[in-house]
Enzyme design. Structure first.
Site, PDB file in Angstrom:
ATOM      1  CB  CYS A  18    -103.378 -47.886 -30.484  1.00  0.00           C
ATOM      2  SG  CYS A  18    -104.160 -46.452 -29.726  1.00  0.00           S
ATOM      3  CG  ASP A  32     -85.976 -57.474 -41.168  1.00  0.00           C
ATOM      4  OD1 ASP A  32     -84.901 -57.140 -41.694  1.00  0.00           O
ATOM      5  OD2 ASP A  32     -87.049 -57.547 -41.804  1.00  0.00           O
ATOM      6  CD  GLU A  75     -90.953 -57.095 -45.718  1.00  0.00           C
ATOM      7  OE1 GLU A  75     -91.699 -56.629 -44.833  1.00  0.00           O
ATOM      8  OE2 GLU A  75     -89.724 -57.063 -45.659  1.00  0.00           O
ATOM      9  CG  HIS A 105     -88.203 -42.572 -40.561  1.00  0.00           C
ATOM     10  ND1 HIS A 105     -86.880 -42.931 -40.656  1.00  0.00           N
ATOM     11  CD2 HIS A 105     -88.807 -43.546 -39.854  1.00  0.00           C
ATOM     12  CE1 HIS A 105     -86.697 -44.073 -40.014  1.00  0.00           C
ATOM     13  NE2 HIS A 105     -87.853 -44.471 -39.522  1.00  0.00           N
ATOM     14  CD  GLU A 113     -88.049 -52.009 -29.196  1.00  0.00           C
ATOM     15  OE1 GLU A 113     -87.877 -51.121 -30.046  1.00  0.00           O
ATOM     16  OE2 GLU A 113     -89.154 -52.470 -28.905  1.00  0.00           O
ATOM     17  NE  ARG A 119    -108.320 -48.988 -32.049  1.00  0.00           N
ATOM     18  CZ  ARG A 119    -108.130 -49.165 -33.354  1.00  0.00           C
ATOM     19  NH1 ARG A 119    -107.073 -48.653 -33.940  1.00  0.00           N
ATOM     20  NH2 ARG A 119    -108.991 -49.843 -34.074  1.00  0.00           N
ATOM     21  CG  LEU A 131    -107.926 -39.710 -26.497  1.00  0.00           C
ATOM     22  CD1 LEU A 131    -108.832 -38.516 -26.246  1.00  0.00           C
ATOM     23  CD2 LEU A 131    -106.930 -39.866 -25.350  1.00  0.00           C
TER      24      LEU A 131
END
Ligand code: GLN
Ligand code: ZN
Length: 766
Positions: free
Chosen positions: A517, A600, A485, A695, A606, A16, A18
């Protein structure tokens, strides 16, 4: 000679590199020059690896500082005008501002790249969008590759896919209206590439694999006729699905080659080979660019023999799609079990597989006999391994019946018993599961994992966090509680680590967006739950309060969707095995006295196939998988589910068929857009449309939440309406969480009071 190539290589770097350079640059710790140097080194390394693997050309243009779609916009000079950048002198900072936003600018929108977990930046098309040419990064990269002595094939995102993937704004009627302005920009790029001595340009048009409207289909021939007139040879790349139904269109295109995905859609090969134009190259996407399994070289070779006989040198071999979607190098995995490691291939290993196929097609099997032998052996070992097959699981799955996936009574009967049990007020308040994951929690978890924190100390650290979360919720007067959680780093990994059949990597990172990532687990064997996974945490939390405490699990479809999955059995079978494991957990939670259990399914939508014709099949097994995990409970146990997107109107009947007693769902960002669908389809069970966006750190006013709730009330009966945030709170900090939840509870209470008053005045009038 057969040619070997790839459509693209992961740009993040095996370690990783980058990501770390980008983030250091954003923090101001390193200069642009240092970042550029890292990019240059990575490109050089990736080309070197392609050449070393024996590929006939290296791919240039797959590198991006953030995203390949944004890079295409930078190349064409078409970044959204609202930023006010000088297209010809776009700086790295400008580029990153578009991607990430700034104090003056909202970032470009991001969305999923087809059915992958990669996110691209959405182009913004307006009447005044211009394509006058932008910066020269692509050409600079090309000269880097050429001066290092490589034969470079340049990859571009095609004009029709680029337009299609953008969003029309500000009065632009149809995105295709921009085509006349866009094409000259592409022509200029292609001419420059030709002048630079590029023989092949790969133009990606992944939209060809979608259900495409007629006007888009009709645009292809004229567009490519114009582009091909003065350009390097064009390899038109399709992937992610079959383009078989586009055979006539593809055959009519004046391109020198076409790439097809034979992993997702092997059946399209014979169909497309029929009437394959003379002189046209067929690039066969044989190696799986979306999964991490070692290829069965012998059967792949077999599968393209016919094509090889008819095409000869015009058959190229490749991976199904860009290798962007798989981790970089299996060689980095030093801790992995040797037996399992032998079954896998990451990007670097996949290139060697491509080369082996090329060699074998060219009759040079001798030279690579050891590679084929090793692959054959690995495939055989994997097939026979006792780590894959668990007769117990297989037998149990075979014996499940339709009744196992059906609650004993219908919702209208269950809810009466649930209400008797829980005595919830109107508009009950709850949250989605996680509470802020503070630095202290993360550190404790990490230390425990490294073996530095003794078990009992870890237990106490998590328990004290749970106490805190429960206390806070009680102080806020929330009706249905969660434990927060704290013990989970990731909602899939947490369960995967406790299930047989799941494997993990150390460096199996895949780019999700920008510098982000993910490291998905992989499922290699029959999934089996050896012991309870969440019961003790939930019981501890429940012991602290008389209010209902929701048990919290990740659903079968999400467990599947966010992992690399087995390729030796249907996805549905793997999902159902996970369902059985979850079903046992649900049962244990129920037995332990947990009355509400949330499963959940944020990835439910998707998982939808790209082509609508395949939706029903997917939805049928996905719904079944959820029900198999959840339906084994008593009537008075309340099953919740949660999804984090608002576009589910087109699958509403299936969401209803999941038969969860309560669903909580994201809606605040879309201003309750979800409710549109409720005109045609009345959702039958209880529902909690999110009343605030988690968010953003912004704390919405009570009145804003009230407004959203009033909107919801216009289509959802009061008795079925819950009040909750859009999603889990783990990314927020405590002060904003408390402030926002306070407002949320207040909004619910005000609503209760006003309804009570209405009822009172109604009864006085009568
Ligand atoms: N229960 C999870 C949480 O609150 C749900 C996360 C999600 O929907 N992605 O964090
Ligand atoms: Zn969510």
């Amino acid at each position: 000679m057969t040619k070997a190539h790839i459509l693209g290589f992961p740009r993040i770097g095996a370690q990783r590199e980058l990501k770390f350079a980008q983030e250091a640059y954003w923090r101001g710790d390193v200069s642009a020059g240092t970042l550029q140097e890292t990019g240059k080194e990575l490109r050089a390394c990736h080309w070197q690896q392609q050449a070393a693997a024996g590929l006939d050309m290296v791919t240039v243009g797959d590198f991006a500082w953030y995203d390949q779609v944004l890079n295409t916009l930078a190349l064409l000079g078409a970044l959204p005008e609202r930023f006010g950048f000088d297209a010809k002198h776009l700086s790295l900072n400008d580029y990153f501002t578009a991607a990430r936003g700034s104090t003056q600018h909202v970032a470009m929108e991001m969305t999923k790249w087809f059915d992958t977990n990669y996110h691209y930046l959405v182009p913004e098309w307006t009447n005044t969008t211009r394509f006058d040419g932008g910066i020269d990064w692509l050409f600079d990269e090309l000269s880097e590759a050429q001066s290092a002595g490589y034969i470079a094939k340049v990859v571009l995102l095609g004009p029709l896919s680029l337009l299609y993937l953008g969003k029309a704004k500000q009065g632009l009627q149809h995105k295709l209206e921009l085509l006349e302005k866009l094409l000259p920009a592409y022509q200029a790029v292609l001419q420059r590439l030709q002048a630079a001595g590029v023989a092949w340009v790969q133009i990606d048009e992944p939209i060809l694999a979608l259900d495409l409207e007629q006007e888009w289909l009709e645009a292809f021939v004229p567009v490519y006729t114009r582009l091909a007139s003065q350009a390097p040879d064009i390899l038109l790349a399709t992937y992610f699905e079959s383009v078989q139904e586009r055979a006539a269109l593809l055959h009519a295109l004046p391109v020198a080659g076409v790439h097809i995905d034979l992993v997702r859609a092997p059946q399209q090969l014979p169909a497309l080979l029929k009437d394959w134009p003379i002189n046209r190259v067929l690039s066969a996407g044989l190696i799986d660019g979306r999964n991490i399994w070692r290829a069965d070289l012998s059967s792949l070779l077999e599968s393209v023999q016919v094509a090889h006989v008819s095409l000869g040198d015009r058959l190229w071999v490749s991976a199904s799609c860009s290798l962007l979607h798989v981790p970089v190098d299996l060689a980095s995995e030093c801790l992995m079990d040797a037996e399992i490691k032998d079954w896998l291939a990451f990007a670097v290993q996949k290139m060697a597989e491509i080369n082996a196929l090329k060699k074998a097609l060219d009759g040079d099997r001798q030279a690579i006999a050891s590679q084929f032998d090793a692959a054959d052996k690995a495939i055989r070992d994997r097939r026979l391994s006792s780590r894959i097959h668990n007769p117990l699981v297989q037998k149990r799955l075979a014996q499940t019946t339709a009744a196992d996936a059906q609650r004993s009574h219908v919702f209208s009967q269950r809810i009466v018993q649930q209400q008797q049990r829980f005595q919830l007020p109107l508009f009950p308040t709850t949250s989605i599961g996680s509470f802020p994951q503070t630095m202290a929690i993360r550190q404790a978890r990490a230390a425990y994992k490294r073996g530095e924190l003794p078990h009992l100390e870890y237990l106490e650290a998590m328990r004290s966090e749970i106490r805190h979360v429960v206390d806070q919720q009680l102080a806020l007067d929330i009706d249905v509680l969660v434990h927060g959680e704290p013990e989970r780093n990731d909602m899939v990994e947490y369960f995967g680590e406790q299930l047989w059949g799941y494997g993990f990597t150390e460096y199996g990172w895949v780019q999700s967006y920008g510098s982000r990532c993910v490291k998905p687990p992989f499922i290699y064997g029959d999934v089996y739950r050896p012991e309870e996974m969440t019961v003790s945490w939930s019981c501890y939390a429940q012991s602290l309060t008389d209010r209902p405490m929701k048990g919290m699990l990740t659903g079968p479809v999400t467990m599947l969707q966010w992992s690399f999955v087995r390729d030796d059995q249907p996805r549905a079978t793997t999902a159902l095995q996970i369902s059985l494991a979850l079903r046992d957990e649900v049962g244990d939670l129920e037995k332990a006295g947990i009355g509400m259990i949330q499963i959940d399914e944020p990835a439910f939508r998707e998982g939808l196939p790209l082509k609508r014709s395949q939706w029903a099949e997917y939805l049928d097994w996905a719904v079944h998988a959820f029900k198999l995990s959840s339906a084994g409970v008593q009537d008075q146990t309340q099953i919740h589910t949660h999804m984090c997107y608002s576009e589910f109107n087109d699958i509403l009947p299936w969401i209803a068929a999941m038969d969860a007693d309560v669903i909580t769902i994201e809606t605040s960002r879309s201003d309750m857009k979800l409710l549109d669908g409720f005109g045609d389809f009345a959702y039958p069970n209880q529902i909690g449309p999110g009343v605030y966006d988690i968010h953003s750190p912004r704390i919405p006013r009570v009145s804003e939440m009230q407004k959203l709730l009033q909107k919801a009330r216009s289509v959802i009966p009061d008795r079925r309406l819950w009040v909750n945030p859009d999603c889990g709170l783990k990314t927020r900090d405590w002060p904003e969480t408390i402030a926002a939840l306070k407002h949320m509870v207040e909004a619910a209470k005000l609503l209760r009071a006003s309804v009570a008053e209405d009822e009172h005045s109604e009864c006085c009038q009568s």
